[in-house]
Design a protein around this motif. Structure first.
Motif: not given
Length: 257
Positions: A238-243, A152-155, A142-147
């Motif tokens: 802008f200040d977010y990271r991809p996860e 996960s997004i496409i699935s 899920n969002k906000d986790t390293k994995k």
């Protein structure tokens, strides 16, 4: 002998095989595809449910021959082929159940292939798939986790995904370096994106997660016009990271690019 080049690790625990098949909820109306039969741990159990149709795609010629013997005097088929080149639509018209202890070296490519297939034809009834644990954890992340990432997004644009079982590496021969996990994929009643947006979603998630520790400002400014950034308030990322961006927000971006 298992072929290391083909990523073969044979499941040798019968009770785990039975649990996997139980989750598939097979009956005589089922249409089943299995990729990589191995020592037939799952194949024999599937056959005993007398599904309406059953095809095994097996790249290893020796194992393919064993399947042909198992299917003698039945209408079931073993096809000696590369699973990535197999055309599901030519063999299954509807309600396809896919069951597989996936070959480790092509598991992500097969998953993406079946996601595209579902997106285009809405033909999959259920998938019960075994992955290396690391990859399985990435798929359900899920969002906000390293994995959390592109898999996960496409699935989750096409399936509801549930982890149903961890499988210790000692249940395989040869014993792999890592444990495995079994995931259940149930198709969504309504896909989160249209297939015409799938390519954009893959492009966006690849671009963002290739530098997952970097913030998104430069990525967004490179991928979207100033008007798009303004109209859809993309500056808030802008200040977010991809996860830190949710699946739904990635789906939104795939629609506007």
């Amino acid at each position: 002998m298992p072929n290391k080049r083909l990523g073969q690790n044979f499941l040798i625990n019968n009770s785990i095989s039975k649990k996997i098949i139980d989750f598939a909820k097979l009956d005589t109306n089922s249409n089943v595809l299995e990729v990589g039969s191995g020592r037939q741990a799952l194949t024999k159990l599937i056959k005993n449910y007398y599904p309406r149709s059953f095809i095994v795609v097996e790249y290893d010629k020796t194992l393919h021959s064993l399947n042909e013997k198992l299917f003698f005097n039945t209408n079931y088929k073993s096809i000696n082929s590369d699973a990535l080149k197999f055309k599901e639509k030519q063999h299954f018209k509807h309600n396809l159940t896919i069951i597989s202890n996936l070959p480790y070296n092509i598991s992500s490519a097969l998953l993406i292939k079946w996601i595209r297939y579902q997106g285009e034809y809405k033909n999959i009834n259920k998938m019960i798939l075994m992955f290396q644990k690391e990859m399985g954890d990435r798929i359900v992340a899920n969002k906000d986790t390293k994995k959390y990432g592109r898999l996960s997004i496409i699935s989750k644009a096409f399936f509801k995904i549930k982890k149903i079982m961890n499988v210790n590496k000692k249940n395989f021969y040869p014993i792999p370096k890592v444990d495995s996990v079994v995931l259940e994929f149930d198709p969504l009643k309504k896909n989160k994106i249209h297939m015409k947006e799938m390519q954009q979603l893959e492009k966006i998630t690849n671009f963002f997660f290739n530098a997952r520790r970097k913030k998104n400002k430069k990525k967004i400014e490179k991928m979207f016009t100033k008007k798009q950034i303004e109209d859809y308030n993309l500056a808030k990322f802008f200040d977010y990271r991809p996860e830190n961006i949710s699946e739904e927000e990635y789906y939104m971006m795939s629609k506007i690019i």
